[in-house]
Write a protein that holds these residues in place. Structure first.
Motif, PDB file in Angstrom:
ATOM      1  N   TRP A  30      15.413 -15.180  79.534  1.00  0.00           N
ATOM      2  CA  TRP A  30      16.668 -15.164  80.281  1.00  0.00           C
ATOM      3  C   TRP A  30      17.314 -13.781  80.203  1.00  0.00           C
ATOM      4  O   TRP A  30      17.868 -13.278  81.190  1.00  0.00           O
ATOM      5  CB  TRP A  30      17.650 -16.194  79.733  1.00  0.00           C
ATOM      6  N   GLY A  31      17.281 -13.178  79.010  1.00  0.00           N
ATOM      7  CA  GLY A  31      17.893 -11.862  78.850  1.00  0.00           C
ATOM      8  C   GLY A  31      17.256 -10.821  79.753  1.00  0.00           C
ATOM      9  O   GLY A  31      17.957 -10.008  80.377  1.00  0.00           O
ATOM     10  N   ALA A  32      15.918 -10.842  79.835  1.00  0.00           N
ATOM     11  CA  ALA A  32      15.214  -9.893  80.699  1.00  0.00           C
ATOM     12  C   ALA A  32      15.529 -10.156  82.167  1.00  0.00           C
ATOM     13  O   ALA A  32      15.722  -9.221  82.963  1.00  0.00           O
ATOM     14  CB  ALA A  32      13.710  -9.986  80.451  1.00  0.00           C
ATOM     15  N   ALA A  33      15.610 -11.431  82.545  1.00  0.00           N
ATOM     16  CA  ALA A  33      15.918 -11.774  83.933  1.00  0.00           C
ATOM     17  C   ALA A  33      17.359 -11.386  84.280  1.00  0.00           C
ATOM     18  O   ALA A  33      17.626 -10.877  85.379  1.00  0.00           O
ATOM     19  CB  ALA A  33      15.706 -13.269  84.154  1.00  0.00           C
ATOM     20  N   LYS A  34      18.292 -11.604  83.346  1.00  0.00           N
ATOM     21  CA  LYS A  34      19.680 -11.215  83.584  1.00  0.00           C
ATOM     22  C   LYS A  34      19.814  -9.689  83.742  1.00  0.00           C
ATOM     23  O   LYS A  34      20.629  -9.210  84.543  1.00  0.00           O
ATOM     24  CB  LYS A  34      20.567 -11.686  82.427  1.00  0.00           C
ATOM     25  N   ARG A  35      19.022  -8.949  82.991  1.00  0.00           N
ATOM     26  CA  ARG A  35      19.072  -7.490  83.107  1.00  0.00           C
ATOM     27  C   ARG A  35      18.677  -7.064  84.522  1.00  0.00           C
ATOM     28  O   ARG A  35      19.327  -6.209  85.141  1.00  0.00           O
ATOM     29  CB  ARG A  35      18.135  -6.853  82.084  1.00  0.00           C
ATOM     30  N   TYR A  36      17.632  -7.694  85.050  1.00  0.00           N
ATOM     31  CA  TYR A  36      17.186  -7.379  86.411  1.00  0.00           C
ATOM     32  C   TYR A  36      18.245  -7.783  87.429  1.00  0.00           C
ATOM     33  O   TYR A  36      18.568  -7.027  88.361  1.00  0.00           O
ATOM     34  CB  TYR A  36      15.867  -8.102  86.708  1.00  0.00           C
ATOM     35  N   SER A  37      18.816  -8.970  87.263  1.00  0.00           N
ATOM     36  CA  SER A  37      19.790  -9.463  88.240  1.00  0.00           C
ATOM     37  C   SER A  37      21.052  -8.608  88.242  1.00  0.00           C
ATOM     38  O   SER A  37      21.655  -8.379  89.298  1.00  0.00           O
ATOM     39  CB  SER A  37      20.136 -10.929  87.957  1.00  0.00           C
ATOM     40  N   ASP A  57      10.880 -13.873  88.286  1.00  0.00           N
ATOM     41  CA  ASP A  57       9.474 -13.501  88.461  1.00  0.00           C
ATOM     42  C   ASP A  57       9.183 -12.077  88.018  1.00  0.00           C
ATOM     43  O   ASP A  57       8.020 -11.660  87.971  1.00  0.00           O
ATOM     44  CB  ASP A  57       9.070 -13.677  89.930  1.00  0.00           C
ATOM     45  N   SER A  58      10.235 -11.306  87.703  1.00  0.00           N
ATOM     46  CA  SER A  58      10.019  -9.913  87.290  1.00  0.00           C
ATOM     47  C   SER A  58       9.527  -9.802  85.853  1.00  0.00           C
ATOM     48  O   SER A  58       9.012  -8.754  85.454  1.00  0.00           O
ATOM     49  CB  SER A  58      11.336  -9.128  87.437  1.00  0.00           C
ATOM     50  N   VAL A  59       9.668 -10.860  85.064  1.00  0.00           N
ATOM     51  CA  VAL A  59       9.246 -10.827  83.655  1.00  0.00           C
ATOM     52  C   VAL A  59       7.751 -11.101  83.591  1.00  0.00           C
ATOM     53  O   VAL A  59       7.277 -12.167  83.999  1.00  0.00           O
ATOM     54  CB  VAL A  59      10.015 -11.865  82.821  1.00  0.00           C
ATOM     55  N   THR A  60       6.982 -10.151  83.072  1.00  0.00           N
ATOM     56  CA  THR A  60       5.519 -10.256  83.070  1.00  0.00           C
ATOM     57  C   THR A  60       5.015 -11.210  81.989  1.00  0.00           C
ATOM     58  O   THR A  60       5.729 -11.513  81.025  1.00  0.00           O
ATOM     59  CB  THR A  60       4.876  -8.878  82.853  1.00  0.00           C
ATOM     60  N   LEU A  61       3.771 -11.649  82.143  1.00  0.00           N
ATOM     61  CA  LEU A  61       3.156 -12.550  81.171  1.00  0.00           C
ATOM     62  C   LEU A  61       3.053 -11.891  79.800  1.00  0.00           C
ATOM     63  O   LEU A  61       3.322 -12.535  78.770  1.00  0.00           O
ATOM     64  CB  LEU A  61       1.771 -12.985  81.666  1.00  0.00           C
ATOM     65  N   ILE A  62       2.666 -10.611  79.757  1.00  0.00           N
ATOM     66  CA  ILE A  62       2.549  -9.917  78.467  1.00  0.00           C
ATOM     67  C   ILE A  62       3.905  -9.881  77.767  1.00  0.00           C
ATOM     68  O   ILE A  62       4.008 -10.089  76.551  1.00  0.00           O
ATOM     69  CB  ILE A  62       1.995  -8.490  78.666  1.00  0.00           C
ATOM     70  N   THR A  63       4.960  -9.652  78.533  1.00  0.00           N
ATOM     71  CA  THR A  63       6.300  -9.623  77.952  1.00  0.00           C
ATOM     72  C   THR A  63       6.677 -10.988  77.386  1.00  0.00           C
ATOM     73  O   THR A  63       7.242 -11.085  76.285  1.00  0.00           O
ATOM     74  CB  THR A  63       7.322  -9.198  79.023  1.00  0.00           C
ATOM     75  N   ILE A  64       6.370 -12.046  78.108  1.00  0.00           N
ATOM     76  CA  ILE A  64       6.668 -13.402  77.634  1.00  0.00           C
ATOM     77  C   ILE A  64       5.907 -13.690  76.347  1.00  0.00           C
ATOM     78  O   ILE A  64       6.453 -14.276  75.404  1.00  0.00           O
ATOM     79  CB  ILE A  64       6.321 -14.434  78.725  1.00  0.00           C
ATOM     80  N   ARG A  65       4.642 -13.269  76.280  1.00  0.00           N
ATOM     81  CA  ARG A  65       3.854 -13.483  75.062  1.00  0.00           C
ATOM     82  C   ARG A  65       4.423 -12.696  73.892  1.00  0.00           C
ATOM     83  O   ARG A  65       4.397 -13.161  72.746  1.00  0.00           O
ATOM     84  CB  ARG A  65       2.399 -13.103  75.315  1.00  0.00           C
TER      85      ARG A  65
END
Length: 434
Positions: A352-359, A379-387
């Motif tokens: 959520w934090g990464a998505a809020k930064r983008y928004s 959708d901007s948060v990549t799979l590697i970042t989530i892992r």
């Protein structure tokens, strides 16, 4: 603040210790004294929520939670290295791989822009007042593929399965209303579970939720003592059949349709009748609620103070699970709830934090812009970042399990970023610092 501290010194501290002064201490003196006491002025930043984080009941639940999580972890894949490559578990014969599926909800606002901005000296653009309209998102994430959704090839093979588990809601009285337990149950049953079973047919999901009252809601027919009346009928719900006693005797919670009294046919029995059938109704009777139960006094020694207390301690009532847990376990999967005040253990919080930064970086302060940017930000948060987010949460769990807590946890998690587990040598050093 220094002003309040200065007021405390003048009005309470000095008079109590016998110091009388015509003049007050200066504000700078109060500030300096606060610094000596270990206080400093800081900008508010979000982090671990310590209010309740170390409460005794929370710590006890955290211990039980961690034991369950590390038991599940034996059957889970791990993700290591800079590219977060997947390492499959060595499964015992007959066991299936387990996949952690975390859930949470988040709200995005149309006027939630960047906190800071570049402007010419003396110029500051006006912003709209208030948060503006909003969109709530309910999302599921996995370590395997990130967002719980089908790929294009899966969509073509399984046209009757929803494409994504994500749900949107426009909150408000004049909009879609508000997110409830019923919304989440529908999302789990008709989206999350079918998508998971399509993507991972030979795996078991471990669904993990925040420990909120909404997520702990019971089914309408669940065995819940607080919903029952003392006597038959009334507004109490019709509850499911149950079993009691050493012989697992079947008991209906409603009167039969052939009952002698026509007024009671098909009606809920109430606590008194249920306890009488179990031979636990005392000769002198019981009140529905005693004063201590009404005041919610926590005392495990009280077992027969009132009718509601007696029936609430019956094994079948104690074993009653929430609606979410029942739904998931009936589908053959696992369900677990994070400890209260421990958002650092749920990697979707960092998503959520990464998505809020983008928004915020792409906010144009309009409703149309919000509807466009919310899916883009998620959708901007990549799979590697989530892992990597997930790996950090596992580090927290490893440290808590080994007895490290407080600020030492924050220090160790930040210092050993490439580790899922903290090395034993480091733990020895941390224990010396405690």
């Amino acid at each position: 603040t220094p002003a309040l501290f200065k007021k405390f010194i003048d009005n309470e501290l000095f008079p109590n210790i016998g110091i009388t002064k015509e003049k007050s201490i200066a504000l700078t003196t109060a500030t300096r004294w606060l610094n000596v006491l270990g206080y400093s002025f800081q900008q508010y930043r979000r982090g671990i929520y310590y209010d309740g984080h170390e409460r005794d009941d929370v710590l006890q639940y955290r211990k039980e939670f961690l034991e369950k999580m590390f038991e599940h972890e034996k059957y889970m894949s791990k993700y290591e290295g800079e590219s977060m490559d997947r390492i499959h578990p060595n499964l015992p014969e007959g066991e299936k791989e387990r996949i952690l599926v975390v859930h949470d909800e988040c709200i995005f606002y149309s006027n939630d822009g960047k906190r800071g901005l570049w402007t010419k000296d003396g110029e500051m653009p006006l912003r709209k007042k208030g948060n503006g309209r909003s969109i709530m998102v309910s999302e599921f994430l996995t370590e395997v593929d990130g967002r719980l959704r089908l790929q294009q090839t899966d969509i073509e093979k399984h046209p009757h399965v929803p494409e994504a588990a994500r749900c949107y809601l426009k909150p408000g009285v004049n909009q879609d209303g508000y997110w409830t337990a019923e919304h989440l149950l529908e999302q789990i049953e008709y989206k999350a579970i079918p998508i998971f079973e399509t993507l991972y047919p030979d795996c078991v999901a471990v669904f993990a939720f925040d420990n909120s009252s909404n997520h702990a809601a019971f089914s309408k027919d669940a065995l819940v003592a607080n919903r029952m009346n003392l006597n038959p009928g009334g507004k109490q719900p019709v509850m499911r059949n149950t079993y009691f006693g050493p012989n697992n005797q079947l008991q209906s919670m409603v009167f039969p349709t052939t009952h002698n009294d026509e007024k009671l046919r098909g009606k809920p029995k109430g606590i008194k009748q249920i306890l009488m059938e179990r031979e636990k109704w005392p000769p002198g009777g019981l009140v529905l609620d005693c004063n201590k139960c009404k005041e919610k006094c926590q005392d495990s020694s009280r077992t027969s103070c009132c009718a509601r207390r007696v029936i609430s301690l019956e094994p079948d009532f104690l074993a009653q699970k929430g609606a979410i847990e029942e739904l998931i376990e009936n589908a053959g999967h696992k369900c677990i709830f994070f400890p209260k005040f421990h958002c650092e253990l749920n990697f979707i919080e960092r998503y959520w934090g990464a998505a809020k930064r983008y928004s915020r970086e792409n906010c144009n302060y309009s409703w149309e812009g919000l509807q466009r940017v919310v899916p883009e930000s998620l959708d901007s948060v990549t799979l590697i970042t989530i892992r990597k987010f997930s790996r950090k949460c596992w580090r927290y769990m490893d440290l808590y399990r080994k007895g490290i807590d407080g600020k030492l946890v924050e220090y160790a998690v930040k210092k050993y970023k490439s580790h899922r587990r903290i090395p034993e040598g480091v733990l020895e050093e941390l224990n010396k610092l405690k």
